[in-house]
Design a protein around this motif. Structure first.
Motif: not given
Length: 243
Positions: A161-188
């Motif tokens: 149902a989704f893709e993305g999850g780019t890894e990055f380190y936040d200001g506290g040095g913790h590994l996090r993930k962001s930029d999640y997005r639906v896999r298939g725009v418009g697919n209800k």
């Protein structure tokens, strides 16, 4: 349950429009009034990049990093006062998706939002001007959605149902993930399969998801029910799961 609101829509909730006069004012400010310290923070250094940075302020959380630049607070002169409609529309939706990532709501929807979340979001009067120079008859307000949450549960959502999850380190040095997005725009079905945390939503009625880029805007069942009861037209929206 909750609902995600699409920003890629057509019809009465996305009229053809432009902020040409506003962009001219921003360009004048950039060339004639902007302090050197502020100009030095804009990359690349030209008026178009400044417009883009202002647009980002309507969509992203202050202090977040977008395209290697920190999102700064909106300044008073960065709120447009009018938008030019490119057609003589007779009717428009209660929620408008406009250029520069700006959202406008009519007086009825503004009242519903403020009734459920008083003082949470920022509104300002936004004049809609028709091609003949006359004002569109209904009153609209720009809105800055000032609630940001991290309620998406990728571990509880089907991987297809989704893709993305780019890894990055936040200001506290913790590994996090962001930029999640639906896999298939418009697919209800893909939107319906996305899962969110009821505990992290914590009674919110209108918010943006920090870690998602599509969809990003969400409304509660309560706000959706109020919109339906009032017969208001908003952009395409799909129900998502909450646990």
């Amino acid at each position: 349950m909750a609902w995600c609101v699409m920003d890629r829509v057509d019809g009465p909730c996305r009229p053809e429009n432009n902020f040409r006069r506003f962009e001219e004012l921003l360009e004048k400010y950039y060339h004639e009034e902007m302090p050197e310290a502020q100009r030095a923070r804009i990359r690349p250094q030209h008026a178009g990049a400044y417009w883009a940075s202002v647009s980002g302020k309507f969509r992203y959380e202050v202090g977040s990093v977008v395209d290697h630049q920190v999102v700064e607070p909106l300044a008073p002169h960065e709120f447009p006062t009018e938008v030019a409609l490119r057609k003589n529309y007779s009717t428009l939706g209660a929620w408008l998706e406009l250029q520069l990532a700006i959202i406008a709501v009519d007086e009825r929807l503004k009242a519903l939002i403020e009734g459920l979340e008083p003082g949470v979001h920022r509104f300002w009067p936004l004049r809609l001007v028709k091609p003949n120079g006359q004002d569109f008859p209904a009153r609209y307000y720009g809105i800055v959605i000032d609630r940001f949450l991290e309620s998406f549960l990728p571990e509880a959502t089907k991987p297809e149902a989704f893709e993305g999850g780019t890894e990055f380190y936040d200001g506290g040095g913790h590994l996090r993930k962001s930029d999640y997005r639906v896999r298939g725009v418009g697919n209800k079905a893909k939107y319906n399969a996305m899962v969110f945390s009821t505990a992290k939503i914590d009674g919110a009625h209108l918010w943006r998801e920090r870690r998602m880029s599509n969809p990003q805007i969400f409304i509660s069942d309560e706000l959706k029910a109020a919109i339906d009861a009032a017969g208001l037209k908003i952009p395409t929206h799909y129900q998502v799961k909450t646990i």
